[in-house]
Write an enzyme that holds these catalytic residues in place. Structure first.
Site, mmCIF file in Angstrom:
data_model
loop_
_atom_site.group_PDB
_atom_site.id
_atom_site.type_symbol
_atom_site.label_atom_id
_atom_site.label_comp_id
_atom_site.label_asym_id
_atom_site.label_seq_id
_atom_site.Cartn_x
_atom_site.Cartn_y
_atom_site.Cartn_z
ATOM 1 N N CYS A 251 -37.927 50.101 -42.480
ATOM 2 C CA CYS A 251 -37.133 49.591 -43.684
ATOM 3 C C CYS A 251 -36.868 47.956 -43.379
ATOM 4 C CB CYS A 251 -35.898 50.337 -43.759
ATOM 5 S SG CYS A 251 -34.685 49.629 -44.761
ATOM 6 N N SER B 135 -34.189 46.484 -43.476
ATOM 7 C CA SER B 135 -32.773 46.250 -43.106
ATOM 8 C C SER B 135 -32.977 46.311 -41.377
ATOM 9 C CB SER B 135 -31.977 47.467 -43.396
ATOM 10 O OG SER B 135 -31.606 47.479 -44.761
ATOM 11 N N HIS C 79 -34.203 42.745 -40.456
ATOM 12 C CA HIS C 79 -33.278 41.602 -40.521
ATOM 13 C C HIS C 79 -32.747 41.299 -39.192
ATOM 14 C CE1 HIS C 79 -32.938 41.140 -44.755
ATOM 15 N NE2 HIS C 79 -32.787 42.264 -45.059
ATOM 16 N N HIS D 67 -32.955 53.941 -39.257
ATOM 17 C CA HIS D 67 -31.859 54.620 -39.964
ATOM 18 C C HIS D 67 -32.168 55.379 -41.152
ATOM 19 C CE1 HIS D 67 -32.987 50.779 -42.106
ATOM 20 N NE2 HIS D 67 -32.404 51.461 -42.916
ATOM 21 N N CYS E 283 -33.169 56.771 -46.515
ATOM 22 C CA CYS E 283 -32.624 55.585 -46.760
ATOM 23 C C CYS E 283 -33.050 54.877 -48.099
ATOM 24 C CB CYS E 283 -32.824 54.430 -45.760
ATOM 25 S SG CYS E 283 -32.625 52.669 -46.287
#
Ligand code: COD
Ligand code: ZN
Length: 363
Positions: free
Chosen positions: A38, A40, A43, A59, A164
């Site tokens: 993902c 995220s 990042h 996650h 997610c």
């Protein structure tokens, strides 16, 4: 076990042999079947967000419970689970008022599990957990409250995405914004999560669904998820394009699914009076948002959103059912499947906008 470790931002992940201690009280050991890759996670690799290092990211995962620690009553070895990156405790003020996505417990974990310690080590060095999950490893020790039981006929390597991207996107539509049938919806950012906002809007009965992205391939892919109109933000003025599609009326709802202050402003400007803008993305640490307050003066609403405002143990099994009855698309979200050793390629492709979702498949 093997896991992918981020030692420092801007560095590739290193797939290494780690020690994973067994589950403590109210924890479970899960053998992962698959983990989604993902933005995220990206990042943290790109330094947009900070996390204690070294860390095993990941996650969005699903697997089979291998062992449970003392006091675990929710699950037993052999159970199939999707992992929730918010361990809803059921007892804090948020949980008892039905806002499990905001559970207080999560905020006690800064690279550890709920008791403030880690189970991950390389030789004597402690390795940090991520959101209590760390799904970029063959196994994970997670809080009992992060487990979500799912039906055993559902393919784990697909329903991993329900950890997610799917609840974050679909939930933003049905729980956060509460999109009404017949509405006009704009979705800015048609990546792994944005496609789920699009399919959430279609499920909610939205009439006009405008997908905005800067990659033509992402826009084309959006059509499979219910987009009725496509806008290329790199080539067109997004606000004017929405004005044209809606015959000057503008949108009832706009979703920002990138993590960009520019796109938040774009989203706000595409909504009509009384319209709702939902910010799904998280902007880089330190970013500041400047908006024209006149927008808000006209009954517009600007909302934030975590985990699609979902209740993992209610929503995830429901999303699995929707997938099994072919009302929710998961197969079409998965562009590529990789081995753990290939995880840096998966992140490079995500960064370059080449994939919707990649999954890491274990075993
Ligand atoms: N205009 C339009 N589209 C753009 C622009 C732009 N200026 N810039 C990038 N895009 C597109 C990209 O081409 C891509 O298709 C899409 O935006 C982003 O998609 P992905 O696949 O790279 O990223 P996702 O969908 O995996 O993640 C997006 C998030 C916004 C969720 C993520 O970046 C984020 O901010 N996560 C933190 C918030 C959160 O909810 N975290 C919890 C779990 S995700
Ligand atoms: Zn995610």
């Amino acid at each position: 076990m093997k896991a992918a470790v981020l030692h420092e931002k801007f560095q590739p992940l290193k797939v290494e042999e780690l020690t994973l201690d067994g589950p403590g009280p109210k924890e479970a050991l899960v053998k992962l079947a698959a983990s989604g890759v993902c933005h995220s996670d990206l990042h943290y690799i790109k330094g947009d967000r900070e996390h204690p290092m070294p860390v095993v990211l990941g996650h969005e995962g699903a697997g089979i419970v291998e062992e449970v620690g003392p006091g675990v009553t929710y699950a037993k070895p052999g159970d199939h689970v999707v992992l929730s990156f918010v361990p809803s405790c059921g007892q804090c003020d948020y949980c008892i008022k039905g806002r499990q996505n905001l559970c207080q417990a999560r905020y006690g974990m800064q690279g550890t599990l709920l008791d403030g310690t880690t189970r991950l080590r390389k030789n004597q060095q402690e390795i940090n957990h991520f959101n209590g999950l760390s799904t970029f490893g063959e196994y994970a020790v997670v809080p009992e409250d992060s487990l979500v039981l799912v039906r055993e006929d559902a393919p784990l390597e697909k329903v991993a995405l329900i950890g997610c991207g799917v609840p974050t996107g679909v939930g933003a539509v049905i729980h956060t914004a509460k999109v009404q049938p017949g509405s006009k919806v704009v979705v800015i950012g048609a990546g792994g999560v944005g496609l789920n906002v699009l399919q959430g809007a279609a499920l909610a009965g939205a009439e006009t669904i405008i997908a905005v992205d800067i990659h033509g391939s992402k826009l084309e892919h959006s059509l499979q998820f219910g987009a009725t109109h496509l806008v290329n933000g790199a080539a067109e003025d997004v606000v004017e394009a929405v004005r044209e599609v809606t015959n000057g009326e503008m949108a009832d709802y706009a979703f920002e699914v990138i993590g960009s202050t520019m796109a938040i402003n774009q989203a706000l400007a595409t909504t009509k009076r009384g319209g709702v803008t939902v910010v799904v993305g998280v902007t880089p640490t330190g970013a500041e948002l400047t908006i024209d307050p006149d927008f808000l003066h006209q009954d517009r609403v600007l909302m934030g959103c975590t985990y699609g405002s979902c209740y993992p143990r209610a929503d995830m099994p429901m999303l699995v059912d929707l997938y099994m009855s072919r009302k929710l698309k998961l197969d079409e979200l998965i562009s590529r499947t990789f081995k753990l050793e290939e995880i840096n390629t998966a992140f490079d492709l995500l960064d370059q906008g080449e994939v919707a979702r990649s999954i890491i498949r274990y075993g």
